[in-house]
Scaffold this active site. Sequence first.
Site, PDB file in Angstrom:
ATOM      1  N   ARG A  13      35.976  69.608  49.099  1.00  0.00           N
ATOM      2  CA  ARG A  13      37.363  69.836  48.672  1.00  0.00           C
ATOM      3  C   ARG A  13      37.352  70.638  47.372  1.00  0.00           C
ATOM      4  NH1 ARG A  13      41.411  65.935  45.546  1.00  0.00           N
ATOM      5  NH2 ARG A  13      43.131  67.411  45.502  1.00  0.00           N
ATOM      6  N   ASN A  25      44.109  59.597  45.819  1.00  0.00           N
ATOM      7  CA  ASN A  25      43.155  59.641  44.706  1.00  0.00           C
ATOM      8  C   ASN A  25      43.202  58.280  44.019  1.00  0.00           C
ATOM      9  OD1 ASN A  25      43.011  62.327  45.362  1.00  0.00           O
ATOM     10  ND2 ASN A  25      43.828  63.089  43.421  1.00  0.00           N
ATOM     11  N   ASN A  59      48.141  68.591  44.099  1.00  0.00           N
ATOM     12  CA  ASN A  59      47.318  67.461  43.678  1.00  0.00           C
ATOM     13  C   ASN A  59      48.055  66.663  42.608  1.00  0.00           C
ATOM     14  OD1 ASN A  59      44.629  66.029  43.439  1.00  0.00           O
ATOM     15  ND2 ASN A  59      44.948  66.658  41.320  1.00  0.00           N
TER      16      ASN A  59
HETATM   17  C1  GAL Z   1      42.288  63.266  38.552  1.00  0.00           C
HETATM   18  C2  GAL Z   1      42.293  64.759  38.680  1.00  0.00           C
HETATM   19  C3  GAL Z   1      40.940  65.396  38.629  1.00  0.00           C
HETATM   20  C4  GAL Z   1      39.981  64.706  37.679  1.00  0.00           C
HETATM   21  C5  GAL Z   1      40.056  63.196  37.782  1.00  0.00           C
HETATM   22  C6  GAL Z   1      39.221  62.429  36.775  1.00  0.00           C
HETATM   23  O1  GAL Z   1      43.486  62.834  38.016  1.00  0.00           O
HETATM   24  O2  GAL Z   1      42.888  65.143  39.884  1.00  0.00           O
HETATM   25  O3  GAL Z   1      41.121  66.751  38.360  1.00  0.00           O
HETATM   26  O4  GAL Z   1      40.078  65.198  36.424  1.00  0.00           O
HETATM   27  O5  GAL Z   1      41.368  62.768  37.672  1.00  0.00           O
HETATM   28  O6  GAL Z   1      39.927  62.169  35.608  1.00  0.00           O
END
Ligand code: GAL
Length: 467
Positions: free
Chosen positions: A73, A305, A162
Amino acid sequence: MFPRDFAWGAATAAYQIEGGWQAGGKGPSIWDTFCLEKGRVFGDQNGDVACNSYELWEKDLECIRQLGLTHYRFSLSWSRLLPDGTTQHVNQKGVQYYNKVINDLVACNVSPMVTLYHFDLPQALQDQGGWKSPSIANLFDSYAKFCFQTFGDRVKLWITINEPYVCAKLGHEDGIHAPGLKEPGTAAYLVGHNMLRAHAMAWHSYNHDYRKEQKGWVSLAVNSDWAEPLNTHCKEDVAATERYLAFTLGWFTWPVFVTGDYPEIMRSAIEAQSKKLGFNGGPRLPSFSKDEPTVLGTADFFALNYYTSRKVKKGESCGNILCMKSDRDAGDVLDPSWPICGVSWLAVVPDGLRKLLKYIKETFDNPAVYITENGFSQVGTLQIEDDQRSKFYKDTLLEVAKAIQEDEVNVCGYFAWSLMDNFEWSDGYSVRFGLYHVDFNDGKLSRTMYQSGREYAKIILKHKLDQ
Ligand code: GAL
């Protein structure tokens, strides 16, 4: 132990890895601008070079192959493809770059999952109001159509946006992400709304013009903690937990998966707070217009996520009473038994993921779920033999396996965040989430596999966990 066609992936994002910020005709993005101002990012660092994936893509591919990933991804930099954000000017060098990435992946039997937007709006569009402006939705839709048209013959899994929560809140309320706006209580809701409109338009475009031929899936990636009441016997803590989840997960999933509108708890909490404050600027949480394509049903799968879990208690004094935290009136705390060894906000709670997956199954009618990000960082003294992080991946994947087998959640894949150490937003390079170490001090930006990477590769190879 895992379904036969389970997707084993790792994830990255353009601004965090590519570098080449002015290379090959790329236009500036809001993160380029944000990092220019001193004091915003740890050590005043920036993504000008990052992992230099713009030039070192083949090294990344080697990492992907060594891990044995079936999926990768990554995100497209909107302003690398369309320097002023519009399809009037297409940067062919940007198109070539991503074509090579996609072709190389496909040639190695690795399926690309492509994110159209991972925090890096073209600066030219920010200058016209950015995500606060309603016209952004059409501009995003044109960009999305351009990408479907250009890459969709090979890309079958798309993420439009995202973490709209993070863009809206951290970028427009807290001001700690680009574009660095601090307009609490209003801007985040407006931005979130326009992101949902933009996502829905892009999904409808795909559905109408591309799905039949390209046969792919489109969704948006939502971030959510798992949350539980601090005191399960306290009704107020239970209600605060519901509000906490409504304001994080619910904000973007209710409109898309449940009702076509925001969670009722969220709307009523915001209205009550506006009333209390005598706020007379109109409703702070916008409404969806009947004249626009519906937001309901605009996801072909659930993209989650997950990083951490929280205990929630009623209320928490907040300096600014016109802000989301006050609207939701729910304070969150960490359980002292949860280890924190990486960044301060990340408590390691693998079974929180299992509980969240079960909640998703029950709340959103058993969707196909991809865990599009999950990971654990190291801070401070570097450890290539990072046994704690190896254990983290084993423990977490065990919970995912239980969710699949015992709770019958339809989990289709797992993407570790991240393929390699990279620019961790306002923490710069001080926080390392990679399966590969990147040596930012050596001109070659060498990539070295961590122990956690070896562990993950072993699990992928066996397709199961050693008990
Ligand atoms: C998420 C984000 C990523 C990465 C991860 C770790 O919020 O989509 O880009 O930084 O957190 O903090």
